[in-house]
Design a protein around this motif. Structure first.
Motif, PDB file in Angstrom:
ATOM      1  N   GLN A 143       5.282  11.115   1.524  1.00 15.07           N
ATOM      2  CA  GLN A 143       4.406  10.465   2.506  1.00 15.07           C
ATOM      3  C   GLN A 143       4.522   8.943   2.386  1.00 15.07           C
ATOM      4  N   GLY A 144       4.513   8.402   1.169  1.00 10.49           N
ATOM      5  CA  GLY A 144       4.649   6.964   0.960  1.00 10.49           C
ATOM      6  C   GLY A 144       6.009   6.448   1.418  1.00 10.49           C
ATOM      7  N   LEU A 145       7.085   7.187   1.083  1.00 10.09           N
ATOM      8  CA  LEU A 145       8.439   6.793   1.496  1.00 10.09           C
ATOM      9  C   LEU A 145       8.589   6.831   3.014  1.00 10.09           C
ATOM     10  N   ARG A 146       8.060   7.886   3.625  1.00 15.61           N
ATOM     11  CA  ARG A 146       8.161   8.031   5.080  1.00 15.61           C
ATOM     12  C   ARG A 146       7.366   6.912   5.768  1.00 15.61           C
ATOM     13  N   GLY A 147       6.172   6.680   5.288  1.00 17.61           N
ATOM     14  CA  GLY A 147       5.340   5.623   5.882  1.00 17.61           C
ATOM     15  C   GLY A 147       5.996   4.251   5.749  1.00 17.61           C
ATOM     16  N   ALA A 148       6.534   3.940   4.562  1.00 16.88           N
ATOM     17  CA  ALA A 148       7.201   2.651   4.353  1.00 16.88           C
ATOM     18  C   ALA A 148       8.435   2.540   5.242  1.00 16.88           C
ATOM     19  N   SER A 149       9.199   3.633   5.303  1.00 17.10           N
ATOM     20  CA  SER A 149      10.425   3.638   6.106  1.00 17.10           C
ATOM     21  C   SER A 149      10.118   3.429   7.585  1.00 17.10           C
ATOM     22  N   GLU A 150       9.146   4.143   8.109  1.00 18.52           N
ATOM     23  CA  GLU A 150       8.784   3.998   9.518  1.00 18.52           C
ATOM     24  C   GLU A 150       8.245   2.591   9.804  1.00 18.52           C
ATOM     25  N   PHE A 151       7.478   2.080   8.849  1.00 15.60           N
ATOM     26  CA  PHE A 151       6.882   0.768   9.055  1.00 15.60           C
ATOM     27  C   PHE A 151       7.936  -0.333   9.091  1.00 15.60           C
ATOM     28  N   LYS A 153       0.839  -1.215   0.000  1.00 18.24           N
ATOM     29  CA  LYS A 153       0.000   0.000   0.000  1.00 18.24           C
ATOM     30  C   LYS A 153       0.869   1.259   0.000  1.00 18.24           C
ATOM     31  N   HIS A 154       1.959   1.249   0.762  1.00 17.09           N
ATOM     32  CA  HIS A 154       2.862   2.409   0.762  1.00 17.09           C
ATOM     33  C   HIS A 154       3.460   2.613  -0.634  1.00 17.09           C
ATOM     34  N   PHE A 155       3.817   1.532  -1.301  1.00 18.88           N
ATOM     35  CA  PHE A 155       4.372   1.664  -2.651  1.00 18.88           C
ATOM     36  C   PHE A 155       3.309   2.089  -3.668  1.00 18.88           C
ATOM     37  N   GLU A 156       2.054   1.715  -3.406  1.00 16.81           N
ATOM     38  CA  GLU A 156       0.973   2.216  -4.265  1.00 16.81           C
ATOM     39  C   GLU A 156       0.873   3.738  -4.133  1.00 16.81           C
ATOM     40  N   VAL A 157       1.013   4.245  -2.902  1.00 16.31           N
ATOM     41  CA  VAL A 157       0.996   5.701  -2.674  1.00 16.31           C
ATOM     42  C   VAL A 157       2.168   6.343  -3.407  1.00 16.31           C
ATOM     43  N   ASN A 194       3.334  14.289  -7.747  1.00 14.93           N
ATOM     44  CA  ASN A 194       3.020  14.851  -6.430  1.00 14.93           C
ATOM     45  C   ASN A 194       4.128  14.446  -5.451  1.00 14.93           C
ATOM     46  N   ASP A 195       5.072  15.390  -5.218  1.00 12.96           N
ATOM     47  CA  ASP A 195       6.209  15.115  -4.325  1.00 12.96           C
ATOM     48  C   ASP A 195       5.769  14.841  -2.888  1.00 12.96           C
ATOM     49  N   ALA A 196       4.742  15.507  -2.423  1.00 14.16           N
ATOM     50  CA  ALA A 196       4.256  15.312  -1.053  1.00 14.16           C
ATOM     51  C   ALA A 196       3.735  13.883  -0.867  1.00 14.16           C
ATOM     52  N   LEU A 197       3.040  13.376  -1.893  1.00 11.57           N
ATOM     53  CA  LEU A 197       2.522  12.012  -1.833  1.00 11.57           C
ATOM     54  C   LEU A 197       3.665  11.000  -1.858  1.00 11.57           C
ATOM     55  N   ILE A 198       4.667  11.285  -2.691  1.00 11.60           N
ATOM     56  CA  ILE A 198       5.848  10.397  -2.748  1.00 11.60           C
ATOM     57  C   ILE A 198       6.539  10.356  -1.395  1.00 11.60           C
TER      58      ILE A 198
END
Length: 143
Positions: free
Chosen positions: A108-116, A89-93, A102-106
């Motif tokens: 957000q997805g990278l940060r979420g995947a990294s934290e997870f 799901k993070h990679f889908e984002v 959309n850099d903010a979306l990218i």
């Protein structure tokens, strides 16, 4: 006829008594041999029963170990399956952010995947295992 006992009669009686002693001795040896055989059979039977009991104990232990293994395996499969779906799901984002520029979306997805992925999924596994195996404590599911 004389009432006197002859030497020959005494020898015959002694010979007869000797034969009786020999037969009795042979019979006693046979009885002792049978008793020893019975004792050995009894000991073999008792050892067989002891081995049967030990075999049953080992089978129970093996079943317990296998059950615990299957439980842990199932939990691990669920944990990592869920983790895979969340990472997907993070990679889908991230993919959506790349498609839309959309850099903010990218980010957000990278940060979420990294934290997870930084969280250890097995950190609370021992606590989970204790809770699931403890028959006296109700299982509390926190959704």
């Amino acid at each position: 006829m004389s009432n006197a006992v002859t030497q020959k009669e005494i020898e015959d009686v002694n010979s007869f008594l000797q034969n009786i002693k020999e037969v009795a001795s042979i019979n006693q040896q046979s009885i002792d041999s049978v008793n020893n055989g019975v004792m050995q059979i009894g000991n073999i039977y008792l050892e067989s029963k002891r081995l049967d009991i030990r075999n049953a104990e080992l089978n129970n232990e093996l079943a317990r170990i296998l059950s615990e293994f299957k439980l842990k395996q199932g939990v691990l499969n669920l944990i990592f399956s869920e983790r895979g779906r969340i990472i997907d799901k993070h990679f889908e984002v991230i993919d959506k952010g790349l498609r839309e520029g959309n850099d903010a979306l990218i980010l957000q997805g990278l940060r979420g995947a990294s934290e997870f992925v930084m969280k250890n999924p097995l950190e609370d596994f021992d606590n989970f295992k204790k809770a699931i195996l403890d028959k006296n404590t109700p299982l509390e599911l926190d959704f």
